[in-house]
Design a protein around this motif. Sequence first.
Motif, short mmCIF file in Angstrom:
data_model
loop_
_atom_site.label_atom_id
_atom_site.label_comp_id
_atom_site.label_asym_id
_atom_site.label_seq_id
_atom_site.Cartn_x
_atom_site.Cartn_y
_atom_site.Cartn_z
N THR A 29 -11.53 3.43 -5.54
CA THR A 29 -10.66 2.58 -6.36
C THR A 29 -9.27 2.67 -5.74
OG1 THR A 29 -11.96 2.94 -8.33
CG2 THR A 29 -9.70 2.22 -8.67
N VAL A 30 -8.67 1.51 -5.44
CA VAL A 30 -7.37 1.49 -4.77
C VAL A 30 -6.40 0.69 -5.62
CG1 VAL A 30 -6.16 0.72 -2.69
CG2 VAL A 30 -8.48 1.59 -2.51
N ALA A 31 -5.23 1.27 -5.91
CA ALA A 31 -4.21 0.52 -6.64
C ALA A 31 -3.48 -0.39 -5.64
CB ALA A 31 -3.22 1.50 -7.27
N VAL A 32 -3.30 -1.65 -6.02
CA VAL A 32 -2.63 -2.60 -5.12
C VAL A 32 -1.49 -3.28 -5.88
CG1 VAL A 32 -4.62 -3.07 -3.63
CG2 VAL A 32 -4.35 -4.40 -5.72
N ASP A 33 -0.46 -3.72 -5.13
CA ASP A 33 0.62 -4.45 -5.78
C ASP A 33 0.25 -5.94 -5.81
OD1 ASP A 33 1.09 -5.42 -3.25
OD2 ASP A 33 2.63 -3.92 -2.81
N PRO A 34 1.03 -6.77 -6.52
CA PRO A 34 0.64 -8.18 -6.67
C PRO A 34 0.50 -8.89 -5.32
CG PRO A 34 2.31 -7.63 -8.29
CD PRO A 34 2.18 -6.43 -7.39
N ALA A 35 1.32 -8.54 -4.31
CA ALA A 35 1.22 -9.24 -3.02
C ALA A 35 -0.10 -8.90 -2.34
CB ALA A 35 2.40 -8.84 -2.13
N LEU A 36 -0.46 -7.62 -2.34
CA LEU A 36 -1.72 -7.24 -1.68
C LEU A 36 -2.92 -7.79 -2.46
CD1 LEU A 36 -2.99 -5.78 0.69
CD2 LEU A 36 -2.91 -3.64 -0.60
N TRP A 86 4.99 -8.81 5.99
CA TRP A 86 3.93 -8.43 6.93
C TRP A 86 4.02 -6.94 7.26
CZ3 TRP A 86 -0.68 -9.21 8.03
CH2 TRP A 86 -1.27 -8.82 9.23
N ALA A 87 5.24 -6.42 7.43
CA ALA A 87 5.41 -4.99 7.75
C ALA A 87 4.86 -4.14 6.61
CB ALA A 87 6.88 -4.68 7.97
N GLU A 88 4.99 -4.64 5.39
CA GLU A 88 4.50 -3.87 4.24
C GLU A 88 2.98 -4.00 4.11
OE1 GLU A 88 6.80 -4.85 0.66
OE2 GLU A 88 4.89 -4.51 -0.39
N LEU A 89 2.47 -5.22 4.32
CA LEU A 89 1.04 -5.45 4.08
C LEU A 89 0.14 -4.93 5.20
CD1 LEU A 89 0.81 -9.08 2.59
CD2 LEU A 89 0.63 -6.90 1.39
N GLU A 90 0.59 -5.05 6.45
CA GLU A 90 -0.32 -4.83 7.57
C GLU A 90 -1.03 -3.46 7.54
OE1 GLU A 90 0.54 -3.47 11.08
OE2 GLU A 90 -1.08 -4.49 12.15
N PRO A 91 -0.29 -2.34 7.36
CA PRO A 91 -1.02 -1.05 7.34
C PRO A 91 -2.00 -0.95 6.17
CG PRO A 91 1.34 -0.75 6.86
CD PRO A 91 1.16 -2.17 7.24
N ARG A 92 -1.66 -1.61 5.08
CA ARG A 92 -2.55 -1.52 3.92
C ARG A 92 -3.80 -2.39 4.13
NH1 ARG A 92 -0.45 -0.95 -1.74
NH2 ARG A 92 -2.35 0.31 -1.68
N ILE A 93 -3.63 -3.51 4.82
CA ILE A 93 -4.80 -4.35 5.14
C ILE A 93 -5.72 -3.58 6.10
CG2 ILE A 93 -5.56 -6.50 6.24
CD1 ILE A 93 -2.86 -7.74 5.27
N ARG A 94 -5.12 -2.91 7.08
CA ARG A 94 -5.92 -2.10 8.01
C ARG A 94 -6.72 -1.04 7.25
NH1 ARG A 94 -4.62 -1.38 13.55
NH2 ARG A 94 -3.41 -3.14 14.27
#
Length: 510
Positions: free
Chosen positions: A451-458, A490-498
């Motif tokens: 289970t992963v908590a995500v912010d609205p953008a992710l 993108w800098a915020e999302l990219e590591p989390r998408i990986r």
Amino acid sequence: MLRHLIPRPDAVRAAALAADLDAADLRSDPLRAAWGAEADDALARGMRSPLLAALGERDDPLAVLGRFFVLGMPQPADAVAAALPRTGIDGLEALGLAYRDGAQVVPAALVRPQSFVDVDGVGEWWIASDLDETALGTALPADHVLGVGGATRTLAGLVMPAAVDRALDLGTGCGIQALLVARHAGRVVATDISARALAYAELNAELAGVHNIDFRQGSMFEPVAGESFDLIVSNPPFVITPRVEEVTAYEYRDGGLIGDALVEEFVRRAPAHLNPGGAAQLLGNWETRDGVPGRDRLESWIAPELDAWVVERETLSPLRYAELWIRDGGTTPREETFEPLLDAWCDDFAARGVTEIGFGYVLLRRPPAPESGGASERTPAPLRRLEHVEQPVSSAGRAFATGLRAHDLLAGGMPERLVVASDVTEARHHMPGQDAPSVIELHQGGGFGRTVAVDPALAGFVGACDGELTVAQIVAALADLFEVPLADLWAELEPRIRALMIDGFLLPAS
Ligand SMILES: C[S@@+](CC[C@H](N)C(=O)[O-])C[C@H]1O[C@@H](n2cnc3c(N)ncnc32)[C@H](O)[C@@H]1O
């Protein structure tokens, strides 16, 4: 006193026995139907009277062989001979599985149906192993060969489902891992220090009609010196055991070293036997010593060039660990030997400054050679994941394979399009009366059940990954929507998408 025979594998007699067991329908489902589901489950807890009561006076082949091979009880010679017409009692004796005692035949081993499921479907084999405590009525001897147990199933569920050329099962015991791996390997080498275990493993391969396994005796990697493999699996004898006379060194669980040295030796030596892209998967224990966490000690044994993924499933105090393995050896607190054993274990841990023992799964991989001119020509930094996961896990083998594939793919950059894995759901939690969610969570139904908590953008990004829109299009639309600079988002999302890709929430659109 029961006789302690050793199996004598023989292809012709094993084939006859398999034909007899098949004709008697000695399979999991018919047995469960014969003695009922509750009694069937009770057998795993060491009870056999409910099963005997359900069979009553039945003397058909299923009932006779159920008592004889599944419960390990002597049966009348004429009933056994009638149930095994191709093998006969002479055949059983020649295989080392039974002996005559007056008008009875006494089983020297258990032979139980064992079903399995893998990517190719379901199947069932007969697996011979030593008589267990219930059948023996006494504690196990030190050279006991285990049948299929909980740890066996755990390792089988971890193994990545991929076809390989050469595989190794180190510490094969009754041979079950080797049989499973042999379904997807060109050739398997199965090793064990115990000649007795190898005799069972070879017999089980003959019973299953599997002929792509080589059996070799020796300690650890000695029997495969100079050889390398695409897959190494091992449920090694990792149980930490004090080296004092009163504590039995059970071969099936104890490699004879001090503390967690056997796991250390495995982790240090396995890489020399891995082909590029080859993986070693094992179960193990690691000690927290003098304040140094077990996972950190384990990490220090791993060669820096390897991909490594360690999943610690539980940690136990020295006392709980000692209790677990003393009970496993058949000694309960009511017996007077229990407390001296407990003291021996606790003294041993105290001598090394051990305060906690971790148990879990280790996956090591020699990174694949980069494809020249391919998308992933760049060699990625090795994957290094050491985590503690307590929630229920299912199809871990697929989850490991998905994670490693994502790691390799990401070396070539972010894929153009992604899709959400079919087992992912989203939960939004709202403060009472609020429209905007205060917590958004993504949950994974299979694999590691994360289970992963995500912010609205992710959450918005994941929700839009339908395999049609590109990653770039989705991020641009979100930057507009949230009115933030594209580069910052993108800098915020990219590591989390990986991370979501390694964890199997997001998959590359094919
Ligand atoms: C826990 S059992 C695993 C059996 C089977 N592979 C399974 O998954 O159920 C460990 C096996 O390792 C074997 N073993 C013990 N010490 C060993 C050593 N030094 N080298 C190789 N095998 C060893 C034991 O005889 C035993 O069969």
